[in-house]
Design an enzyme around this catalytic site. Structure first.
Site, PDB file in Angstrom:
ATOM      1  N   HIS A 106     -49.770 -18.661 108.629  1.00  0.00           N
ATOM      2  CA  HIS A 106     -49.038 -17.448 108.969  1.00  0.00           C
ATOM      3  C   HIS A 106     -48.006 -17.966 110.260  1.00  0.00           C
ATOM      4  O   HIS A 106     -48.642 -18.135 111.313  1.00  0.00           O
ATOM      5  CB  HIS A 106     -49.808 -16.366 109.243  1.00  0.00           C
ATOM      6  CG  HIS A 106     -48.824 -15.071 110.080  1.00  0.00           C
ATOM      7  ND1 HIS A 106     -49.318 -14.345 110.853  1.00  0.00           N
ATOM      8  CD2 HIS A 106     -48.055 -14.158 109.072  1.00  0.00           C
ATOM      9  CE1 HIS A 106     -48.326 -13.423 111.102  1.00  0.00           C
ATOM     10  NE2 HIS A 106     -47.534 -13.366 110.003  1.00  0.00           N
ATOM     11  N   SER A 107     -46.772 -17.399 109.957  1.00  0.00           N
ATOM     12  CA  SER A 107     -45.889 -17.563 111.217  1.00  0.00           C
ATOM     13  C   SER A 107     -45.974 -18.883 112.063  1.00  0.00           C
ATOM     14  O   SER A 107     -45.813 -19.840 111.490  1.00  0.00           O
ATOM     15  CB  SER A 107     -46.326 -16.112 112.278  1.00  0.00           C
ATOM     16  OG  SER A 107     -45.032 -16.175 112.968  1.00  0.00           O
ATOM     17  N   PHE A 108     -46.421 -18.855 113.309  1.00  0.00           N
ATOM     18  CA  PHE A 108     -46.414 -20.021 114.170  1.00  0.00           C
ATOM     19  C   PHE A 108     -47.537 -21.167 113.534  1.00  0.00           C
ATOM     20  O   PHE A 108     -47.142 -22.235 113.308  1.00  0.00           O
ATOM     21  CB  PHE A 108     -46.869 -19.676 115.544  1.00  0.00           C
ATOM     22  CG  PHE A 108     -46.654 -20.964 116.501  1.00  0.00           C
ATOM     23  CD1 PHE A 108     -45.690 -21.879 116.743  1.00  0.00           C
ATOM     24  CD2 PHE A 108     -48.073 -21.481 116.744  1.00  0.00           C
ATOM     25  CE1 PHE A 108     -45.855 -22.870 117.520  1.00  0.00           C
ATOM     26  CE2 PHE A 108     -48.243 -22.594 117.350  1.00  0.00           C
ATOM     27  CZ  PHE A 108     -47.095 -23.205 117.928  1.00  0.00           C
ATOM     28  N   GLY A 110     -47.827 -21.590 110.478  1.00  0.00           N
ATOM     29  CA  GLY A 110     -46.844 -22.325 109.522  1.00  0.00           C
ATOM     30  C   GLY A 110     -46.045 -23.296 110.080  1.00  0.00           C
ATOM     31  O   GLY A 110     -45.821 -24.689 109.470  1.00  0.00           O
ATOM     32  N   HIS A 286     -43.695  -8.420 108.880  1.00  0.00           N
ATOM     33  CA  HIS A 286     -44.372 -10.002 109.460  1.00  0.00           C
ATOM     34  C   HIS A 286     -45.695 -10.193 109.342  1.00  0.00           C
ATOM     35  O   HIS A 286     -46.058 -11.240 108.964  1.00  0.00           O
ATOM     36  CB  HIS A 286     -43.961 -10.055 110.918  1.00  0.00           C
ATOM     37  CG  HIS A 286     -44.048 -11.465 111.371  1.00  0.00           C
ATOM     38  ND1 HIS A 286     -43.487 -12.655 110.633  1.00  0.00           N
ATOM     39  CD2 HIS A 286     -44.662 -12.183 112.299  1.00  0.00           C
ATOM     40  CE1 HIS A 286     -43.700 -13.610 111.412  1.00  0.00           C
ATOM     41  NE2 HIS A 286     -44.371 -13.481 112.405  1.00  0.00           N
TER      42      HIS A 286
END
Length: 314
Positions: A106-108, A110, A286
């Site tokens: 997820h997010s960072f 990734g 998000h």
């Protein structure tokens, strides 16, 4: 939890030179491994609502990055750079004796998982990017890169010089501050992340995370479009990129003028990976994987279970 849900089997502590990396595991050790990487300032609880909806014939391990959740903080004097987190993934794989596994990010997480997948392509079977880019392209940031590097160094020196322990506040104050900085999380999920992200002390609660961690920009490896193209050519993994309609840019940027960059990232992945790349947009924000995990669970399940070379049905 439904009957098909893999049960949480254990909390793990994996030894590293500066202490330990904390993690939580679901499912059988014999099953195909999936490593879950959380977003900036989050922790392993980020995946608690999604994993029970995923196929039970996998072994899921969600880690707390160094300085986050229940993991040890880095040794004094050392900053938190992107490459260090990538190195943590390699350390975790070594500790778990995994030679090949899938990544759910997820997010960072990734950008860390994406970089890992380019550096160690033979180790990654499938790469699932939830509201994440596999690498950070510097299109609009070129003028700021040196400023970020400077601030990163100055921030660490300031925190060290101040030498203050983490602030203790009431649980309600902690939650409100957390939600103010993470508008997409929502109260229920905010409380859930704070269960692992904060510790109860006599007079209230304090955040567990290392105060040397400031802004993601301070530690990103920003790369050019040319490098992006070069790096992703190294990918051997099948990649699933899930974007929420009200996602990342609504969190970080008031005016999203950067849709063209999103198109560049997705079209580049498509052109290089061909049938190994899948892209899906879902409604939500998000933190869709926490707020409405059922919206992403189906496609992730199909993708994990699909055989090599066969694109999963959407």
């Amino acid at each position: 939890m439904g009957e098909s849900a893999p049960g949480l089997i254990s909390e793990l502590k994996l030894a590293v030179p500066w202490g330990h990396i904390a993690a939580k595991a679901w499912g059988s050790h014999q099953a195909a491994p999936v490593l879950c990487l959380h977003g900036w300032l989050d922790n392993a609880n980020s995946f608690d609502r999604l994993i029970p909806l995923l196929p039970k014939d996998f072994h899921y391990v969600a880690v707390d990055f160094g300085g986050h959740g229940l993991s040890s903080h880095y040794s004094p004097g050392f900053p938190y750079y992107n490459q260090n987190f990538v190195s943590e993934v390699r350390r975790v794989a070594a500790a778990l004796k995994w030679n090949r596994f899938s990544l759910l990010c997820h997010s960072f997480g990734g950008t860390v998982g994406g970089m890992f997948s380019c550096i160690f392509p033979e180790m990654v079977d499938k790469l699932i990017l939830l509201e994440a880019s596999p690498l950070v392209v510097d299109t609009n940031e070129t003028d700021n890169l040196l400023t970020y590097k400077r601030r990163a160094i100055e921030h660490v020196l300031q925190v060290e010089a101040a030498g203050k322990p983490a602030q203790v506040v009431s649980p309600e104050e902690m939650l409100q501050g957390f939600l103010k900085n993470n508008s997409h999380v929502g109260e229920e999920c905010g409380k859930h992340l704070l269960q692992r992200g904060a510790t109860q002390v006599a007079t209230g609660v304090r955040l567990n995370r290392d105060r040397r961690i400031a802004w993601p920009e301070h530690c990103f490896d920003f790369i050019s479009r040319e490098l992006f193209m070069q790096y992703i050519k190294n990918l051997q993994a099948h990649v699933l990129l899930i974007k929420a309609t009200e996602g990342y840019y609504a969190v970080r940027r008031v005016n999203d003028t950067d849709r063209e960059l999103k198109v560049f990232v997705t079209s580049s992945l498509k052109s290089v990976l061909k049938e190994r790349f899948q892209y899906l947009e879902v409604p939500g924000n998000h933190y869709v994987h926490m707020n409405q995990p059922q919206l992403v669970a189906g496609v992730i399940s199909s993708f994990l279970q699909s055989k090599e070379g066969t694109p999963a049905p959407v």
